[in-house]
Scaffold this motif. Structure first.
Motif, PDB file in Angstrom:
ATOM      1  N   ARG A 128       6.425   4.561   1.485  1.00 50.76           N
ATOM      2  CA  ARG A 128       6.020   3.198   1.125  1.00 50.76           C
ATOM      3  C   ARG A 128       5.083   3.213  -0.072  1.00 50.76           C
ATOM      4  NH1 ARG A 128       1.777  -0.514   2.125  1.00 50.76           N
ATOM      5  NH2 ARG A 128       2.440  -2.608   2.821  1.00 50.76           N
ATOM      6  N   ALA A 129       4.082   4.094  -0.027  1.00 50.81           N
ATOM      7  CA  ALA A 129       3.115   4.157  -1.122  1.00 50.81           C
ATOM      8  C   ALA A 129       3.791   4.539  -2.430  1.00 50.81           C
ATOM      9  CB  ALA A 129       2.004   5.148  -0.785  1.00 50.81           C
ATOM     10  N   ILE A 130       4.728   5.496  -2.382  1.00 47.48           N
ATOM     11  CA  ILE A 130       5.404   5.926  -3.602  1.00 47.48           C
ATOM     12  C   ILE A 130       6.224   4.789  -4.210  1.00 47.48           C
ATOM     13  CG2 ILE A 130       7.231   7.420  -4.488  1.00 47.48           C
ATOM     14  CD1 ILE A 130       6.172   9.596  -2.599  1.00 47.48           C
ATOM     15  N   LEU A 131       6.958   4.053  -3.371  1.00 48.58           N
ATOM     16  CA  LEU A 131       7.746   2.939  -3.908  1.00 48.58           C
ATOM     17  C   LEU A 131       6.845   1.848  -4.473  1.00 48.58           C
ATOM     18  CD1 LEU A 131      10.716   2.581  -1.389  1.00 48.58           C
ATOM     19  CD2 LEU A 131      10.686   3.673  -3.635  1.00 48.58           C
ATOM     20  N   LEU A 132       5.736   1.587  -3.827  1.00 48.72           N
ATOM     21  CA  LEU A 132       4.780   0.621  -4.375  1.00 48.72           C
ATOM     22  C   LEU A 132       4.246   1.097  -5.722  1.00 48.72           C
ATOM     23  CD1 LEU A 132       2.888  -0.294  -1.098  1.00 48.72           C
ATOM     24  CD2 LEU A 132       3.929  -1.977  -2.619  1.00 48.72           C
ATOM     25  N   GLN A 133       3.968   2.393  -5.829  1.00 50.69           N
ATOM     26  CA  GLN A 133       3.442   2.927  -7.084  1.00 50.69           C
ATOM     27  C   GLN A 133       4.433   2.738  -8.221  1.00 50.69           C
ATOM     28  OE1 GLN A 133       2.356   7.006  -6.167  1.00 50.69           O
ATOM     29  NE2 GLN A 133       1.017   6.317  -4.505  1.00 50.69           N
TER      30      GLN A 133
ATOM     31  N   ALA B  23      -6.335   1.945 -15.060  1.00 52.80           N
ATOM     32  CA  ALA B  23      -5.706   0.835 -14.345  1.00 52.80           C
ATOM     33  C   ALA B  23      -4.526   1.324 -13.515  1.00 52.80           C
ATOM     34  CB  ALA B  23      -5.253  -0.237 -15.334  1.00 52.80           C
ATOM     35  N   LEU B  24      -3.764   2.275 -14.054  1.00 53.01           N
ATOM     36  CA  LEU B  24      -2.640   2.822 -13.299  1.00 53.01           C
ATOM     37  C   LEU B  24      -3.126   3.729 -12.176  1.00 53.01           C
ATOM     38  CD1 LEU B  24      -0.060   3.612 -16.125  1.00 53.01           C
ATOM     39  CD2 LEU B  24      -0.340   1.522 -14.776  1.00 53.01           C
ATOM     40  N   GLN B  25      -4.173   4.490 -12.437  1.00 54.38           N
ATOM     41  CA  GLN B  25      -4.754   5.326 -11.386  1.00 54.38           C
ATOM     42  C   GLN B  25      -5.319   4.457 -10.259  1.00 54.38           C
ATOM     43  OE1 GLN B  25      -4.593   8.453 -10.942  1.00 54.38           O
ATOM     44  NE2 GLN B  25      -4.132   9.390 -12.911  1.00 54.38           N
ATOM     45  N   LEU B  26      -5.898   3.319 -10.618  1.00 49.90           N
ATOM     46  CA  LEU B  26      -6.397   2.393  -9.605  1.00 49.90           C
ATOM     47  C   LEU B  26      -5.258   1.904  -8.715  1.00 49.90           C
ATOM     48  CD1 LEU B  26      -8.508   0.557  -8.287  1.00 49.90           C
ATOM     49  CD2 LEU B  26      -8.127  -1.089 -10.150  1.00 49.90           C
ATOM     50  N   TRP B  27      -4.127   1.553  -9.332  1.00 51.24           N
ATOM     51  CA  TRP B  27      -2.987   1.083  -8.557  1.00 51.24           C
ATOM     52  C   TRP B  27      -2.489   2.180  -7.607  1.00 51.24           C
ATOM     53  CZ3 TRP B  27      -0.772  -2.613  -6.300  1.00 51.24           C
ATOM     54  CH2 TRP B  27       0.583  -2.564  -5.917  1.00 51.24           C
ATOM     55  N   VAL B  28      -2.410   3.412  -8.079  1.00 49.77           N
ATOM     56  CA  VAL B  28      -1.966   4.505  -7.221  1.00 49.77           C
ATOM     57  C   VAL B  28      -2.911   4.663  -6.029  1.00 49.77           C
ATOM     58  CG1 VAL B  28      -1.666   7.013  -7.100  1.00 49.77           C
ATOM     59  CG2 VAL B  28      -0.732   5.731  -9.045  1.00 49.77           C
ATOM     60  N   ALA B  29      -4.222   4.675  -6.293  1.00 47.30           N
ATOM     61  CA  ALA B  29      -5.184   4.803  -5.200  1.00 47.30           C
ATOM     62  C   ALA B  29      -5.103   3.612  -4.250  1.00 47.30           C
ATOM     63  CB  ALA B  29      -6.597   4.933  -5.765  1.00 47.30           C
ATOM     64  N   ALA B  30      -4.883   2.422  -4.801  1.00 45.36           N
ATOM     65  CA  ALA B  30      -4.795   1.217  -3.968  1.00 45.36           C
ATOM     66  C   ALA B  30      -3.596   1.301  -3.027  1.00 45.36           C
ATOM     67  CB  ALA B  30      -4.686  -0.022  -4.850  1.00 45.36           C
ATOM     68  N   THR B  31      -2.464   1.831  -3.520  1.00 41.30           N
ATOM     69  CA  THR B  31      -1.290   1.936  -2.650  1.00 41.30           C
ATOM     70  C   THR B  31      -1.529   2.937  -1.523  1.00 41.30           C
ATOM     71  OG1 THR B  31      -0.173   3.691  -3.929  1.00 41.30           O
ATOM     72  CG2 THR B  31       0.249   1.389  -4.579  1.00 41.30           C
ATOM     73  N   LEU B  32      -2.270   4.007  -1.805  1.00 38.12           N
ATOM     74  CA  LEU B  32      -2.574   4.981  -0.760  1.00 38.12           C
ATOM     75  C   LEU B  32      -3.460   4.361   0.311  1.00 38.12           C
ATOM     76  CD1 LEU B  32      -3.255   8.144  -2.961  1.00 38.12           C
ATOM     77  CD2 LEU B  32      -1.195   7.638  -1.634  1.00 38.12           C
ATOM     78  N   TYR B  33      -4.467   3.608  -0.122  1.00 39.60           N
ATOM     79  CA  TYR B  33      -5.357   2.937   0.843  1.00 39.60           C
ATOM     80  C   TYR B  33      -4.604   1.895   1.659  1.00 39.60           C
ATOM     81  CZ  TYR B  33      -8.379  -0.770   2.519  1.00 39.60           C
ATOM     82  OH  TYR B  33      -8.960  -1.737   3.306  1.00 39.60           O
ATOM     83  N   GLU B  34      -3.925   0.980   0.984  1.00 39.02           N
ATOM     84  CA  GLU B  34      -3.299  -0.144   1.681  1.00 39.02           C
ATOM     85  C   GLU B  34      -2.189   0.327   2.618  1.00 39.02           C
ATOM     86  OE1 GLU B  34      -1.058  -3.741   2.576  1.00 39.02           O
ATOM     87  OE2 GLU B  34      -0.321  -1.876   1.687  1.00 39.02           O
ATOM     88  N   SER B  35      -1.405   1.316   2.186  1.00 36.25           N
ATOM     89  CA  SER B  35      -0.329   1.833   3.027  1.00 36.25           C
ATOM     90  C   SER B  35      -0.889   2.540   4.258  1.00 36.25           C
ATOM     91  CB  SER B  35       0.560   2.784   2.227  1.00 36.25           C
ATOM     92  OG  SER B  35       1.231   2.093   1.188  1.00 36.25           O
ATOM     93  N   ALA B  36      -1.925   3.347   4.057  1.00 37.26           N
ATOM     94  CA  ALA B  36      -2.503   4.083   5.184  1.00 37.26           C
ATOM     95  C   ALA B  36      -3.126   3.143   6.209  1.00 37.26           C
ATOM     96  CB  ALA B  36      -3.550   5.073   4.673  1.00 37.26           C
ATOM     97  N   VAL B  37      -3.929   2.192   5.751  1.00 36.07           N
ATOM     98  CA  VAL B  37      -4.608   1.299   6.691  1.00 36.07           C
ATOM     99  C   VAL B  37      -3.609   0.373   7.379  1.00 36.07           C
ATOM    100  CG1 VAL B  37      -6.302  -0.568   6.899  1.00 36.07           C
ATOM    101  CG2 VAL B  37      -6.815   1.447   5.516  1.00 36.07           C
ATOM    102  N   SER B  38      -2.617  -0.117   6.638  1.00 37.23           N
ATOM    103  CA  SER B  38      -1.611  -0.989   7.243  1.00 37.23           C
ATOM    104  C   SER B  38      -0.881  -0.275   8.377  1.00 37.23           C
ATOM    105  CB  SER B  38      -0.603  -1.454   6.187  1.00 37.23           C
ATOM    106  OG  SER B  38      -1.215  -2.280   5.239  1.00 37.23           O
ATOM    107  N   LEU B  39      -0.470   0.974   8.130  1.00 37.24           N
ATOM    108  CA  LEU B  39       0.243   1.708   9.170  1.00 37.24           C
ATOM    109  C   LEU B  39      -0.693   2.071  10.313  1.00 37.24           C
ATOM    110  CD1 LEU B  39       2.788   2.985  10.232  1.00 37.24           C
ATOM    111  CD2 LEU B  39       2.282   5.028   8.881  1.00 37.24           C
ATOM    112  N   TYR B  40      -1.902   2.480   9.996  1.00 31.48           N
ATOM    113  CA  TYR B  40      -2.855   2.838  11.046  1.00 31.48           C
ATOM    114  C   TYR B  40      -3.076   1.670  12.001  1.00 31.48           C
ATOM    115  CZ  TYR B  40      -6.934   4.637  13.436  1.00 31.48           C
ATOM    116  OH  TYR B  40      -7.801   5.065  14.421  1.00 31.48           O
ATOM    117  N   GLU B  41      -3.248   0.479  11.466  1.00 32.90           N
ATOM    118  CA  GLU B  41      -3.492  -0.675  12.327  1.00 32.90           C
ATOM    119  C   GLU B  41      -2.246  -1.062  13.128  1.00 32.90           C
ATOM    120  OE1 GLU B  41      -7.246  -3.062  10.651  1.00 32.90           O
ATOM    121  OE2 GLU B  41      -5.348  -3.635   9.684  1.00 32.90           O
TER     122      GLU B  41
END
Length: 263
Positions: A23-28, A95-113
């Motif tokens: 999921r994170a990779i496709l978002l990236q 800005a691109l590095q921020l997006w990559v980090a954001a996808t890792l955070y959002e994907s991990a927390v979404s699945l964890y919850e």
């Protein structure tokens, strides 16, 4: 069952987080800058197993490694990024590095919850602040990480509203999830992983990547996630944390025997 996540160290080592990787990779790559950079200047779609190892090594090193290990892995990532530059793309763009980090955070927390249930506000706030390290360890200035979860939600919506997946990025995604060179065991499990990844994506991304998804798929997906949320937290922690143990062992072996890590 083990206690709920309160810090990044409690969440990042869970094996179920590997399910959020696709999921994170496709978002990236849905971000045009990242997607075109990968399509034009990287072979990562043809080395998906190696790239998964690189990504997980980076996360585990930043979260669980020593200062020296973190520095070595960051040098590895930066070395790989030097080759990925073009007129309209620079892998060092904050800005691109921020997006990559954001996808890792959002994907991990979404699945964890989904698996463990919602975090309370205090734990969610602390976890959010700690996840900034995945960006700031590279090229993201600390002040660039959205100041809180409300600001992040606004940033996330703005970025998703901008997404326009074109044919080049769709082709990259197909190459990524149909790797001809992957080991047989991985290829055998890819159909299930592709299906799970499709279900975890936001609906608008499924449409843009032209990934088929029916009402029947959604019902099956909901049942599978319910089963995972019942079974997974009851698995012994040593088993749930096995991928972290293996990746950290592999990282330390390569640092010790080769004096470095190749991306």
């Amino acid at each position: 069952m083990s206690r709920r996540a309160a810090h990044i160290e409690d969440l990042a080592g869970e094996a179920v987080m590997l399910a959020a990787g696709g999921r994170a990779i496709l978002l990236q790559i849905a971000n045009e800058g990242v997607g075109h950079g990968v399509a034009d200047h990287s072979d990562f779609a043809y080395r998906s197993v190696d790239r998964l190892r690189t990504t997980m090594t980076y996360i585990y090193a930043v979260v669980y490694g020593t200062d020296a290990e973190r520095a070595a892995v960051v040098r590895m990532v930066n070395k790989a990024h030097v080759k990925v530059r073009a007129e309209n793309y620079n892998a060092f763009d904050p800005a691109l590095q921020l997006w990559v980090a954001a996808t890792l955070y959002e994907s991990a927390v979404s699945l964890y919850e989904r698996v463990f249930g919602p975090l309370d506000d205090a734990d969610a706030d602390e976890l959010y602040r700690e996840y900034a390290v995945l960006g700031t360890a590279l090229q993201v200035p600390p002040g660039m990480w959205p100041r809180d979860r409300v600001a992040f939600a606004g940033y996330w919506k703005e970025q998703l509203d901008r997404v326009e997946v074109d044919a080049k990025v769709r082709a990259t995604s197909r190459d990524l999830f149909h790797p001809a060179a992957a080991p047989m065991l991985i290829r055998a499990n890819l159909p299930a992983y592709r299906w799970l990844t499709t279900g975890l994506l936001p609906a608008q991304l499924r449409e843009q990547f032209e990934l088929p998804w029916t009402a029947r798929d959604q019902r099956r997906f909901d049942r599978v996630m319910t089963l995972i949320s019942w079974v997974y937290p009851r698995i012994p922690s040593a088993v749930r944390h096995a991928p972290r143990t293996v990746y950290l062992w592999d990282m330390r072996r390569r640092l010790r025997t080769r004096g470095g890590i190749e991306a």
